[in-house]
Design a protein around this motif. Structure first.
Motif, PDB file in Angstrom:
ATOM      1  N   ILE A   1      59.099  50.008  38.628  1.00 38.03           N
ATOM      2  CA  ILE A   1      58.262  50.325  39.991  1.00 38.03           C
ATOM      3  C   ILE A   1      59.037  49.449  41.029  1.00 38.03           C
ATOM      4  O   ILE A   1      59.074  50.203  42.423  1.00 38.03           O
ATOM      5  N   ARG A   2      59.517  48.538  40.829  1.00 40.70           N
ATOM      6  CA  ARG A   2      60.369  47.680  41.990  1.00 40.70           C
ATOM      7  C   ARG A   2      61.461  48.746  42.598  1.00 40.70           C
ATOM      8  O   ARG A   2      61.624  48.896  43.572  1.00 40.70           O
TER       9      ARG A   2
ATOM     10  N   ALA B   1      57.204  55.999  34.663  1.00 42.65           N
ATOM     11  CA  ALA B   1      57.542  54.382  34.732  1.00 42.65           C
ATOM     12  C   ALA B   1      56.485  53.861  34.024  1.00 42.65           C
ATOM     13  O   ALA B   1      56.670  52.753  33.512  1.00 42.65           O
ATOM     14  N   SER B   2      54.973  54.281  34.447  1.00 44.78           N
ATOM     15  CA  SER B   2      53.872  53.530  33.808  1.00 44.78           C
ATOM     16  C   SER B   2      52.956  54.116  32.762  1.00 44.78           C
ATOM     17  O   SER B   2      52.063  53.589  32.298  1.00 44.78           O
TER      18      SER B   2
ATOM     19  N   SER C   1      65.967  45.005  39.556  1.00 46.89           N
ATOM     20  CA  SER C   1      64.772  45.715  40.481  1.00 46.89           C
ATOM     21  C   SER C   1      65.242  46.800  41.293  1.00 46.89           C
ATOM     22  O   SER C   1      64.352  47.380  41.826  1.00 46.89           O
ATOM     23  N   PHE C   2      66.631  46.802  41.771  1.00 50.21           N
ATOM     24  CA  PHE C   2      66.920  47.650  42.768  1.00 50.21           C
ATOM     25  C   PHE C   2      67.305  49.038  42.165  1.00 50.21           C
ATOM     26  O   PHE C   2      67.105  50.032  42.621  1.00 50.21           O
ATOM     27  N   ASP C   3      68.220  49.027  41.405  1.00 50.05           N
ATOM     28  CA  ASP C   3      68.826  50.156  40.823  1.00 50.05           C
ATOM     29  C   ASP C   3      69.503  49.926  39.424  1.00 50.05           C
ATOM     30  O   ASP C   3      70.620  49.262  39.354  1.00 50.05           O
TER      31      ASP C   3
ATOM     32  N   ILE D   1      51.242  51.468  45.593  1.00 45.52           N
ATOM     33  CA  ILE D   1      51.845  50.291  44.862  1.00 45.52           C
ATOM     34  C   ILE D   1      53.105  50.196  45.430  1.00 45.52           C
ATOM     35  O   ILE D   1      53.648  48.775  45.271  1.00 45.52           O
ATOM     36  N   LEU D   2      53.719  51.197  46.176  1.00 47.99           N
ATOM     37  CA  LEU D   2      55.106  50.729  46.376  1.00 47.99           C
ATOM     38  C   LEU D   2      55.512  49.890  47.431  1.00 47.99           C
ATOM     39  O   LEU D   2      56.322  49.360  47.656  1.00 47.99           O
TER      40      LEU D   2
END
Lengths: 175, 298
Positions: A90-91, A18-19, B51-53, A58-59
């Motif tokens: 990341i969220r 993701a990063s 943000s969730f899915d 970070i999670l």
């Protein structure tokens, strides 16, 4: 508890994927200087970009949820890093690991039950009638078959399960 | 150009029905071909659900888009959040075959298939692009000689790479639509700043979100405007209800009327405050309407 035991090895790979874009960062700080939330909260977006993809910590970082997604940082980044897109990814990984604010879970439960994040209430049913509108809008509020479709899709995507899973995680962490 | 379907979202029909009515009155008066989009749901909201899915977010958005595809109409949004979700989702469906295929696997279960053959519009950019300030001005029945603080909100123009409405630092298109009604758009510091509500921050960290709002309102107050005009019911809520919440939380008093653009446009097109859902039981709105009436009489 080490990161590995807590989350398993796959999660760090997910975070890294993701990063990838974040590795272009030269830590100039334009992002933080442009951040409206950073003026009022502890959100340090430059630091988040620095640690993105490098640690599982970070999670559970509260700062992830202080971003209003205004996109200033992303727009002004001289390295064209899609900072907000990374943060949203990341969220999502964080939520899939069970981290969710109780207020956000309520919003999810509204969607699961009504197909609206903000459903109608008594006051606004009346207000609609006073204005000469129909009591219920032309949405899933009025069309039950539409609401059933939404519920079928939410189940198909496993959204209900995901939100239930976050509930158990929060309970677990409290004990 | 295709006709339009009106996507209501959540906040407009369920919290600000006046904005729904104002939109419908204005569209009819401007002879814009727009019909209800029956059976749509939450867009779903970009700050939280995306943000969730991402799959859930994209799938529900695609169902809404498919409803409009069936009608062979482009979708019209009156909320920056809905615009963000639906425009971004529509872009994914058009550009990302993998995502489209995944979404259609889910949609198959309700007998639907999203094609990616319509566009998603926001009323502000639609009016600017398809009508333009001059044509809007030609419909004005009541010149609004007032000072307006325009609040663009974030997701109308950002991310700019996806919106294609130009640079976000000093846009003018929204201001031009306001000045077309006879009003003056006042420049103020932090004009392009976020209202503070987005990204799930209002829901989970209300105090902090209101601090951001207060910072913005203090700049607007210094500019001595008659009202704030926005293009999003979520900004509308944060800048409007936010004033009472700030009074409670910080004991700072703001008394600035807040209108969605369709309500300001509606006033200029000759509709009354009551018809547009502008609550004149609130003192600040009553003063605002008295000011408008005085301007017209003089």
């Amino acid at each position: 508890m080490t990161d590995m035991k807590k989350f398993g090895t796959g999660i760090l790979d997910e975070l890294k994927n993701a990063s990838i874009d974040a590795s272009k960062c030269m830590q100039c700080g334009v992002c933080s200087a442009s951040c409206p939330s950073g003026r009022h909260t502890t959100l340090n977006i430059r630091k988040l970009v620095r640690i993105a993809g490098k640690t599982n910590d970070i999670l559970s970082n509260e700062e992830l949820w202080m971003c209003t997604t205004c996109y200033n940082c992303q727009e002004r980044c001289p390295r064209n890093i899609n900072i907000v897109d990374i943060l949203l990814d990341i969220r999502a990984i964080s939520v899939h690991q069970g981290f969710i604010h109780p207020e956000h879970r309520v919003v999810c439960e509204m969607l699961l039950e009504y197909g609206h994040a903000v459903p109608i209430n008594e006051k606004n049913r009346k207000e609609r009638v006073n204005l000469g509108l129909e009591e219920l809008p032309e949405t899933v509020h009025k069309y039950e078959d539409g609401l059933e479709e939404v519920k079928t899709l939410l189940a198909s995507c496993g959204f209900g399960k995901l939100i239930k899973h976050t509930e158990s995680r929060v309970t677990e962490d409290k004990t | 150009m295709k006709g339009l379907s009106l996507f209501l979202g959540c906040l407009v029909p369920n919290r600000y029905p006046g904005i729904e009515l104002a939109t419908k009155l204005c569209l009819a008066k401007l002879d814009i071909d727009c019909t209800d989009l029956a059976g749509a749901s939450c867009c779903p909201a970009p700050g939280v659900f995306r943000s969730f899915d991402r799959t859930t977010w994209l799938t529900l958005a695609s169902r809404n888009i498919e409803l409009s595809e069936k009608m062979e109409r482009d979708m019209l949004t009156i909320c920056n959040g809905c615009f963000s979700t639906l425009a971004d989702a529509n872009h994914s469906i058009k550009e990302d075959d993998f995502a489209k295929k995944e979404v259609n696997e889910h949609l198959k279960k309700i007998g639907k298939e999203v094609k990616g053959n319509i566009d998603v519009r926001h009323i502000i950019e639609f009016l600017y692009e398809e009508y333009g300030p001059e044509k809007i001005a030609s419909y004005v029945e009541r010149q609004l000689d007032i000072r307006v603080a325009v609040h663009y909100g974030c997701h109308l123009i950002k991310p700019t790479k996806d919106r294609g409405l130009g640079n976000f630092e000093r846009p003018t298109f929204f201001d031009e639509l306001v000045t077309a009604l006879g009003a003056t758009s006042i420049e103020y510091p932090d004009k392009m700043a976020c209202c503070g509500a987005g990204g799930g921050v209002r829901a989970s960290m209300k105090e902090k979100s209101l601090e951001m709002t207060e910072a913005k309102l203090s700049r607007i107050k210094e500019a001595e405007v008659d009202c704030i005009v926005n293009s999003c019911p979520f900004c509308h809520m944060q800048l409007g209800e936010g004033q009472s919440e700030i009074k409670e939380q910080m004991e700072i008093e703001y008394d600035i009327p807040v209108l969605h653009y369709t309500q300001l446009l509606g006033l200029a097109l000759g509709f009354t405050a009551e018809m547009l859902g502008i609550d004149t039981n609130i003192e600040k709105n009553r003063k605002f309407m008295d000011l408008l009436d005085a301007e017209i009489e003089s």
